[in-house]
Design a protein around this motif. Structure first.
Motif, mmCIF file in Angstrom:
data_model
loop_
_atom_site.group_PDB
_atom_site.id
_atom_site.type_symbol
_atom_site.label_atom_id
_atom_site.label_comp_id
_atom_site.label_asym_id
_atom_site.label_seq_id
_atom_site.Cartn_x
_atom_site.Cartn_y
_atom_site.Cartn_z
ATOM 1 N N GLY A 19 0.919 -1.238 -0.104
ATOM 2 C CA GLY A 19 0.222 -0.223 -0.083
ATOM 3 C C GLY A 19 0.878 1.105 -0.008
ATOM 4 O O GLY A 19 0.417 2.226 -0.627
ATOM 5 N N VAL A 20 2.078 1.280 0.863
ATOM 6 C CA VAL A 20 2.901 2.531 0.751
ATOM 7 C C VAL A 20 3.479 2.616 -0.346
ATOM 8 O O VAL A 20 3.772 3.795 -1.012
ATOM 9 C CB VAL A 20 3.957 2.414 2.046
ATOM 10 C CG1 VAL A 20 4.782 3.376 1.791
ATOM 11 C CG2 VAL A 20 2.926 2.384 3.338
ATOM 12 N N ALA A 21 3.854 1.339 -0.826
ATOM 13 C CA ALA A 21 4.631 1.237 -2.355
ATOM 14 C C ALA A 21 3.791 2.096 -3.409
ATOM 15 O O ALA A 21 4.208 2.680 -4.244
ATOM 16 C CB ALA A 21 5.222 0.045 -2.606
ATOM 17 N N ASP A 22 2.553 1.490 -3.332
ATOM 18 C CA ASP A 22 1.536 1.913 -4.449
ATOM 19 C C ASP A 22 1.356 3.269 -4.313
ATOM 20 O O ASP A 22 1.281 4.238 -5.304
ATOM 21 C CB ASP A 22 0.253 1.586 -4.416
ATOM 22 C CG ASP A 22 0.349 -0.144 -4.614
ATOM 23 O OD1 ASP A 22 1.292 -0.730 -5.268
ATOM 24 O OD2 ASP A 22 -0.665 -1.112 -4.399
ATOM 25 N N LEU A 23 1.058 4.182 -3.322
ATOM 26 C CA LEU A 23 1.043 5.490 -2.940
ATOM 27 C C LEU A 23 2.396 6.155 -3.273
ATOM 28 O O LEU A 23 2.305 7.298 -3.982
ATOM 29 C CB LEU A 23 0.724 5.737 -1.449
ATOM 30 C CG LEU A 23 -0.661 5.493 -1.044
ATOM 31 C CD1 LEU A 23 -0.484 5.855 0.668
ATOM 32 C CD2 LEU A 23 -1.621 6.495 -1.536
ATOM 33 N N ALA A 24 3.444 5.574 -3.132
ATOM 34 C CA ALA A 24 4.889 6.137 -3.734
ATOM 35 C C ALA A 24 4.731 6.328 -5.195
ATOM 36 O O ALA A 24 5.139 7.312 -5.625
ATOM 37 C CB ALA A 24 5.921 5.248 -2.938
ATOM 38 N N SER A 25 4.195 5.125 -5.703
ATOM 39 C CA SER A 25 4.712 5.176 -7.205
ATOM 40 C C SER A 25 3.507 5.973 -7.850
ATOM 41 O O SER A 25 3.807 6.408 -9.067
ATOM 42 C CB SER A 25 4.080 3.722 -7.912
ATOM 43 O OG SER A 25 5.143 2.783 -7.109
ATOM 44 N N SER A 26 2.560 6.374 -7.041
ATOM 45 C CA SER A 26 1.368 7.188 -7.855
ATOM 46 C C SER A 26 1.951 8.617 -7.689
ATOM 47 O O SER A 26 1.022 9.442 -8.177
ATOM 48 C CB SER A 26 -0.035 7.006 -7.053
ATOM 49 O OG SER A 26 0.036 7.415 -5.906
ATOM 50 N N MET A 27 2.853 9.258 -6.943
ATOM 51 C CA MET A 27 2.988 10.356 -6.529
ATOM 52 C C MET A 27 3.495 11.281 -7.689
ATOM 53 O O MET A 27 4.338 10.807 -8.493
ATOM 54 C CB MET A 27 4.068 10.651 -5.299
ATOM 55 C CG MET A 27 3.105 10.121 -4.002
ATOM 56 S SD MET A 27 4.177 10.220 -2.727
ATOM 57 C CE MET A 27 3.652 11.542 -1.811
ATOM 58 N N THR A 28 3.052 12.379 -7.865
ATOM 59 C CA THR A 28 3.384 13.285 -9.061
ATOM 60 C C THR A 28 4.908 14.400 -8.578
ATOM 61 O O THR A 28 4.808 14.870 -7.594
ATOM 62 C CB THR A 28 2.217 14.320 -9.400
ATOM 63 O OG1 THR A 28 1.001 13.359 -9.814
ATOM 64 C CG2 THR A 28 2.649 15.131 -10.758
ATOM 65 N N LEU A 29 5.910 14.186 -9.563
ATOM 66 C CA LEU A 29 6.884 15.048 -9.110
ATOM 67 C C LEU A 29 6.687 16.330 -9.902
ATOM 68 O O LEU A 29 6.412 16.226 -11.031
ATOM 69 C CB LEU A 29 8.240 13.915 -9.577
ATOM 70 C CG LEU A 29 8.667 13.002 -8.477
ATOM 71 C CD1 LEU A 29 7.717 11.927 -8.107
ATOM 72 C CD2 LEU A 29 10.353 12.764 -9.065
ATOM 73 N N GLY A 30 7.331 17.404 -9.251
ATOM 74 C CA GLY A 30 7.478 18.593 -9.970
ATOM 75 C C GLY A 30 7.799 19.837 -9.232
ATOM 76 O O GLY A 30 7.911 19.537 -7.747
ATOM 77 N N SER A 31 7.700 20.978 -9.662
ATOM 78 C CA SER A 31 7.728 22.134 -8.921
ATOM 79 C C SER A 31 6.874 22.448 -7.931
ATOM 80 O O SER A 31 5.607 22.092 -7.909
ATOM 81 C CB SER A 31 7.927 23.151 -9.950
ATOM 82 O OG SER A 31 7.721 24.466 -9.094
ATOM 83 N N GLY A 32 7.419 22.827 -6.736
ATOM 84 C CA GLY A 32 6.731 23.019 -5.581
ATOM 85 C C GLY A 32 5.408 24.268 -5.905
ATOM 86 O O GLY A 32 4.769 24.359 -5.298
ATOM 87 N N PHE A 33 5.859 24.942 -7.146
ATOM 88 C CA PHE A 33 4.837 26.019 -7.264
ATOM 89 C C PHE A 33 3.504 25.457 -7.942
ATOM 90 O O PHE A 33 2.329 26.008 -8.305
ATOM 91 C CB PHE A 33 5.443 27.086 -8.398
ATOM 92 C CG PHE A 33 6.248 27.955 -7.640
ATOM 93 C CD1 PHE A 33 5.736 28.848 -6.646
ATOM 94 C CD2 PHE A 33 7.694 28.067 -7.733
ATOM 95 C CE1 PHE A 33 6.599 29.866 -5.890
ATOM 96 C CE2 PHE A 33 8.505 28.867 -6.771
ATOM 97 C CZ PHE A 33 7.901 29.885 -6.056
ATOM 98 N N GLU A 34 3.798 23.991 -8.535
ATOM 99 C CA GLU A 34 2.690 23.423 -9.488
ATOM 100 C C GLU A 34 1.481 22.930 -8.397
ATOM 101 O O GLU A 34 2.031 22.125 -7.507
ATOM 102 C CB GLU A 34 3.178 22.398 -10.201
ATOM 103 C CG GLU A 34 4.147 22.669 -11.414
ATOM 104 C CD GLU A 34 3.286 23.727 -12.424
ATOM 105 O OE1 GLU A 34 2.198 23.511 -12.430
ATOM 106 O OE2 GLU A 34 4.033 24.773 -12.779
#
Ligand code: NAD
Length: 496
Positions: A319-334
């Motif tokens: 469950g933690v891994a699924d959440l990790a994989s689903s996270m969007t990386l990007g600028s803190g302003f987005e």
């Protein structure tokens, strides 16, 4: 958007604040400050060096001993802190955007944690200014005959404080030092981390606007090994208040002891998240993910060691891994971003090296592979399962979005695993069983233990480390006491 960008660009100051004035003096080359989302240089800061430190410490000493600050009533110090809190809020947009530009963190957290929490801490500590008191004592001194004694304690400001803070919560960490020091009546020379000096400088300017006299709050910039070390060694500093790595904390501690300076050390951690099989599992999965991925894991109390009871282990780590994989990386302003960049190229490399070590030492990597934005210092949230107790990634502080997990059978095993660390800053226990919770919260050797939550702080809750996580406590009454000296006064008078 164009106009918004101007808000934080206009707030950049390329100078220090010493004795109420901008000072650009620099020993040697200036220090580049980066935007972690792009890698671009956004400012150049002076290196204060020994000379700049000396100037600032003298200003702080003068403000303490000769200026109006030392004569102020407690209620006047309280009012200044309240005004500063108001000004921090009034400048929320500028401060929050400046923090996200400089540190990279999500703008949502810059508003909520850097700005709003700073105002909250300033207000809480403002209240303490009028509540500092000594004790009336009952001495039993029998000599000479015919003499009685009246004795009491006075609580006096410790003096000039050298405050050194890290880059993970730049504005909030500055406030955690400055607010209790001001409540106690001290003066401060603050050195922010070389990566993130910008909001601390604005805070010093706002303090002047609030009415703090010149020299009471000085902010100097520079590298740790030069300017930080010079501040630690300066004979005019009475106390060092440090937050940062255990390694540097020890260097500072040795120096402080040589001079018998007072010290508070808030250091590193490797905090356990202990999940029992009677917990609300969905809540625990989300909680464990937040515990490590919040602020990209650049949190001293990050839940970086995950211990889960066998019956629910696979479900939780997946469950933690699924959440990790689903996270969007990007600028803190987005607005869509969930994982912002790490602080620097160097730190990104350091965290990436730990991930490589994890792969080599045989942990089962459940999340962490995949694309990253082309520019900026990104690391994907990473989950290693079945990690051995002696693996480096289990023992060393990574300070990034990397969690290591291990199953356990019994409560006793859980406790042994949780305490099998040199650190002792934070921990969380996830369970619905009150008796288990009582036993585990009592048994875990850490300065803060959360139950069914993690990383929640409040100015009323003392905060600090057991073992190698530091010395002393911040927040609450303990924080103010750490900026005070106790003096006993003993008066003799004829009995009749
Ligand atoms: P760091 O120890 O490298 O630097 C922290 C500060 O110390 C910076 O301002 C730096 O310039 C200064 N410094 C470095 N060397 C110095 C020296 N020789 N003399 C004097 N000052 C020196 O830590 P970092 O990488 O900036 O921050 C991450 C660390 O901080 C992690 O270990 C983390 O756990 C810890 N931290 C602890 C807490 C807490 O409250 N316990 C909170 C946040 C971060």
């Amino acid at each position: 958007m164009g106009q918004d960008v101007q808000v934080e660009r206009n707030a950049i100051r390329e100078h220090m604040i010493i004795d109420g004035k901008p000072v650009s003096q620099s020993q040697g080359p200036t220090i580049p400050v980066y935007d972690p989302a792009t890698g671009q240089v956004i400012a150049h800061q002076p290196e204060a060096g020994a000379q700049g430190v000396d100037l600032a410490v003298r200003a702080a000493r003068q403000a303490l001993e000769q200026g109006e600050w030392g004569k102020m009533l407690p209620a006047q110090r309280e009012r200044l802190l309240l005004r500063l809190a108001d000004l921090v809020e009034a400048n929320a947009d500028e401060l929050a955007r400046l923090e996200t530009l400089n540190n990279g963190k999500l703008l949502f957290f810059s508003y909520g944690l850097e700005v709003a929490a700073s105002a909250q801490w300033l207000r809480y500590m403002a209240g303490w200014a009028t509540k500092i008191s000594g004790e009336l004592l009952s001495p039993s001194i029998a000599f000479p005959p015919g003499i009685n004694y009246h004795a009491y304690t006075r609580q006096e400001p410790v003096g000039v404080v050298g405050a050194i803070v890290p880059w993970n919560f730049p504005l909030l960490m500055a406030v955690w030092k400055i607010a209790p020091a001001m409540a106690a009546g001290c003066t401060v020379v603050l050195k922010p981390a070389e990566e993130t000096p910008l909001t601390a400088i604005r805070l010093a300017e706002l303090a002047l606007e609030a009415g703090f006299p010149a020299g009471v709050i000085n902010v100097i910039t520079g590298r740790g090994e030069s300017t930080g070390a010079a501040l630690t060694a300066h004979p005019g500093v009475n106390k060092i208040s440090f937050t940062g790595s255990t390694e540097v904390g020890k260097l500072i501690g040795h120096q402080a002891i040589n001079d018998m300076k007072r010290m508070s050390l808030e250091l590193g951690g490797k905090s356990p998240v202990v999940i029992m099989d009677d917990c609300d599992v969905d809540m625990a999965i989300q909680g464990a993910a937040n515990a490590i991925f919040f602020n990209q894991g650049q949190v001293c109390t990050a839940g970086s060691r995950l211990f889960v009871q066998k019956g629910i282990y696979e479900r939780v780590v997946q469950g933690v891994a699924d959440l990790a994989s689903s996270m969007t990386l990007g600028s803190g302003f987005e607005q869509s971003t969930q994982i912002a960049p790490l602080i620097s190229a160097r730190h990104q490399q350091r965290v990436q090296n730990y991930i490589d070590v994890g792969r080599q030492q045989g942990g089962r990597m459940l999340a962490g592979e995949g694309a990253r934005p082309e520019q900026g210092y990104f690391v994907r949230p990473t989950v290693f399962a079945d990690v051995a107790p002696d693996a480096r990634i289990m023992r060393e502080e990574i300070f990034g979005p990397v969690v290591v997990a291990t199953p356990f059978d019994t409560e006793a095993q859980a406790l042994a695993l949780a305490n099998d660390t040199d650190f002792g800053l934070g921990a969380s226990v996830w369970s619905q069983d009150l008796a288990r919770v009582q036993r585990l919260t009592a048994g875990i050797k850490a300065g803060t233990v959360w139950v069914n939550t993690h990383n929640m702080l409040d100015p009323s809750m003392p905060f600090g480390g057991y073992k190698q996580s530091g010395l002393g406590r911040e927040h609450g009454r303990a924080a103010v006491e750490a900026y005070l000296e106790t003096k006993s006064v003993c008066m003799a008078y004829p009995a009749a």
